[in-house]
Design an enzyme around this catalytic site. Structure first.
Site, short mmCIF file in Angstrom:
data_model
loop_
_atom_site.label_atom_id
_atom_site.label_comp_id
_atom_site.label_asym_id
_atom_site.label_seq_id
_atom_site.Cartn_x
_atom_site.Cartn_y
_atom_site.Cartn_z
N SER A 43 0.81 -1.25 0.10
CA SER A 43 0.20 0.03 0.05
C SER A 43 0.86 1.31 0.05
O SER A 43 1.62 1.33 -0.68
CB SER A 43 -1.07 -0.03 1.21
OG SER A 43 -1.98 1.01 1.10
N ASP A 67 -2.75 6.19 -3.53
CA ASP A 67 -1.59 5.52 -3.09
C ASP A 67 -1.24 4.46 -4.19
O ASP A 67 -1.95 4.12 -5.00
CB ASP A 67 -1.82 5.01 -1.68
CG ASP A 67 -2.67 4.00 -1.57
OD1 ASP A 67 -3.50 3.82 -2.84
OD2 ASP A 67 -2.77 3.25 -0.64
N ASP A 72 -1.29 1.25 -4.49
CA ASP A 72 -2.02 0.07 -4.69
C ASP A 72 -3.54 0.72 -5.20
O ASP A 72 -4.39 0.03 -5.43
CB ASP A 72 -2.15 -0.77 -3.94
CG ASP A 72 -2.92 -0.63 -2.66
OD1 ASP A 72 -2.71 0.65 -2.23
OD2 ASP A 72 -3.31 -1.42 -2.04
N ASP A 78 -6.09 2.30 -3.60
CA ASP A 78 -7.24 1.88 -2.60
C ASP A 78 -7.59 3.13 -1.68
O ASP A 78 -8.62 3.47 -1.12
CB ASP A 78 -7.13 0.79 -1.78
CG ASP A 78 -6.02 0.62 -0.85
OD1 ASP A 78 -5.20 1.53 -0.73
OD2 ASP A 78 -5.87 -0.34 0.29
#
Length: 572
Positions: free
Chosen positions: A144, A300, A302, A304
């Site tokens: 993340s 960010d 990834d 999410d």
């Protein structure tokens, strides 16, 4: 676990990966103890840790061990689950593609097919892919928004949600049953492909996702207003899907922060790839000012989580908090979406602002709290599927994560980017910015203000400091805050709420968690919890005032009073 025995096992293993062996030989005793004192564990976001040698680090052997545990977990569910297979995606971090393939190599030994994306993909797409392909599980290789030296392994169930508490416990038992990480068998890629145990994914899932994304538009007329959007994926996975999504929405002026657009495991052009941090917006703000943009967005790595900056007083850009952005999206949905014959339901975490709850109740809806971790929101969404009288409308948490539509069952920054662009266009047509609408919400519901203070406490000593601090605050039944009277203490380990004045005790109907929350008679609150994904102890604060100045005063007093207690436990 005896770290000396564990480290010696690695040091004497003849077939150890050469790069890991080189790193291992350069480690001192302190580094060895931290890398080998325990197996890397699953937190709120799965398995996440620093890259490197050791059982408490992310490397091919700990990934294989986790994948083996997943294979055993799937086998226990029966033949149908094995035949459904697992879909795996990864972000651009160091070794992410290697780890993703290692998962397939382990699953293949158990006859479990892996659907593997050829290139990087966002976490919300992985969640969607599980549902679209009807697989038994999903794995996302990502850390993340953590620094470059981290990576992670997140497991998703057949609903496309991160594993809830009981399945996570069951998986952990399977993983822990594997005593020798070096003895995990793997198949070679060529063997997997020959046996049809590895299927490479390209654009099919992306196109299906974009088709669903096209349906979340609430007010198509809003896009008649021309807007300029600046976007940065912070060297992560969101670039293509955000661009395609905004294009099909009707955004004609989309500009990228070009230095931060290419996927980069070192995150070269950002100090920390976290849209919660103001520094992540520095380049976007400069570009936004140069081209007179209406809104800035950052996701960010990834994808999410999303951060948004909007014009303040039609002039400088102001970065919205996750609480503010969530309230704005929720308000827009409940105000403009047609919801007939059902009661709208919104989910938020216990550390998220109460403004969203007030907005939901104003529109005749229900607001429900869950523990921190989007898997708890996904569980609630699942429970609503067969409820004809209630409808999920939005879920969010203060840490910049939200979900607009439930075709994904995790935080989805791409969905958020689409709804934010529509909101910007809608309010621009009224000569307003998102910040102007936020001010209206404050005038209507009260000036809610929140803040977060994080203590970074790494290593074994850090873990002890976190435990000592939580124990100290858990026993503060007479916590003093200037000008505020303590109403109650909620201890999520004992799952009890202690009412101070009456000395009564109530049950907390949420799962057990290492969390303590203090509530004051004026509605102010403070909550402490160790992070499930980082070596941090987090202090959350929330107040409500009659004016912005009143809220700021209350927040300053609350923070100062609480944080001053840290000297008593030696934490800083």
């Amino acid at each position: 676990m005896d770290w000396k025995i564990a480290s010696q096992k690695w040091l004497t293993y003849e077939n150890l990966d050469p790069n890991l062996k080189q790193q291992l030989n350069q480690m001192d005793s302190t580094e060895l103890e931290e890398a080998f004192h325990e197996h890397i564990t699953f937190g709120t976001g799965g398995m996440r840790g620093k890259l490197g040698p050791g059982i408490n680090r992310m490397n091919i052997y700990t990934v294989r061990r986790a994948a083996k545990g997943l294979a055993l977990h799937i086998e226990q569910q029966g033949t149908d689950a094995k035949q459904q297979g697992v879909v795996v995606a990864h972000d651009p971090r160091h070794q992410s593609s290697t780890f993703a393939l290692e998962v397939a190599k382990v699953l293949g030994v158990h006859g479990i097919k892996t659907y593997l994306f050829k290139d990087i993909r966002p976490t919300p797409l992985l969640s969607f892919a599980v549902r679209y392909l009807s697989t038994a599980a999903g794995v996302m290789i990502t850390a993340s928004h953590n620094p470059p030296e981290y990576n992670g392994f997140k497991v998703y169930n057949e609903e496309g949600a991160q594993l809830s508490l009981e399945p996570s416990k069951q998986l952990l038992e399977k993983v822990n049953s594997i005593e020798n990480e070096f003895a995990v068998d793997v198949l070679e890629q060529s063997d997997l492909e020959q046996q049809n145990l590895l299927v490479w994914l390209e654009d099919e899932v992306d196109n299906a996702y974009l088709n669903e994304l096209n349906k979340i538009t609430i007010n198509k007329n809003a896009m008649e207003e021309d807007i300029s959007v600046v976007f940065t994926p912070l060297h992560g996975t969101a670039s293509q899907l955000v661009e395609k999504g905004l294009t099909q929405l009707g955004v004609q002026h989309l500009s990228f922060v070009e230095e931060q657009r290419p996927p980069d495991p070192d995150f070269t052009h950002v100090e920390l790839p976290n849209p919660e941090e103001a520094q992540a917006f520095e380049k976007a703000i400069k570009l936004g000012e140069d081209i007179n943009a209406d809104v800035l967005m950052a996701t960010d790595p990834d994808a999410d989580r999303i951060g948004v900056a909007t014009r303040h007083n039609q002039e400088q850009f102001s970065i919205l908090t996750g609480n503010q952005l969530g309230a704005l999206i929720l308000d827009y949905i409940l105000t403009h979406r047609t919801i007939r014959d059902v009661t709208p339901v919104m989910f938020k975490t216990i550390v998220t602002s109460e403004l969203g709850a007030d907005i939901t109740k104003h529109h005749g809806g229900i607001a429900q709290d869950v523990l921190t971790g989007f898997k708890f929101i996904a569980e609630k969404i699942k429970n609503l599927e067969k409820d004809s009288k209630h409808q999920f409308v939005f879920g969010y948490e203060e840490s910049y994560g939200c979900l607009v539509e439930d075709f994904v069952r995790d935080k989805d920054a791409i969905q958020a980017a689409i709804i934010v662009a529509e909101m910007v266009a809608y309010y621009k047509a009224k000569n307003m910015t998102l910040y102007d609408r936020l001010e209206e919400l404050y005038e209507q519901y009260g000036y809610y203000l929140e803040d977060l203070h994080s203590l970074k406490l790494e290593g074994l000593e850090g873990m002890k400091q976190i435990d000592d601090t939580m124990t100290y605050f858990r026993n503060q039944n007479a916590l003093q805050v200037d000008g505020l009277s303590l109403h109650s203490i909620e201890d999520y380990v004992s799952r009890k709420k202690h009412i101070i004045q009456s000395n009564d005790t109530e049950s907390i109907h949420l799962p057990k968690a290492n969390v303590v929350k203090f509530k004051f008679t004026d509605g102010s609150w403070c909550c402490l919890r160790p992070s499930g994904t980082e070596p941090k102890l987090k202090f959350y604060f929330g107040v409500k005032g009659k004016t912005a100045e009143d809220s700021q005063r209350k927040l300053s007093i609350l923070k100062e009073s609480i944080l001053s207690q840290l000297n008593k436990v030696g934490a800083k």
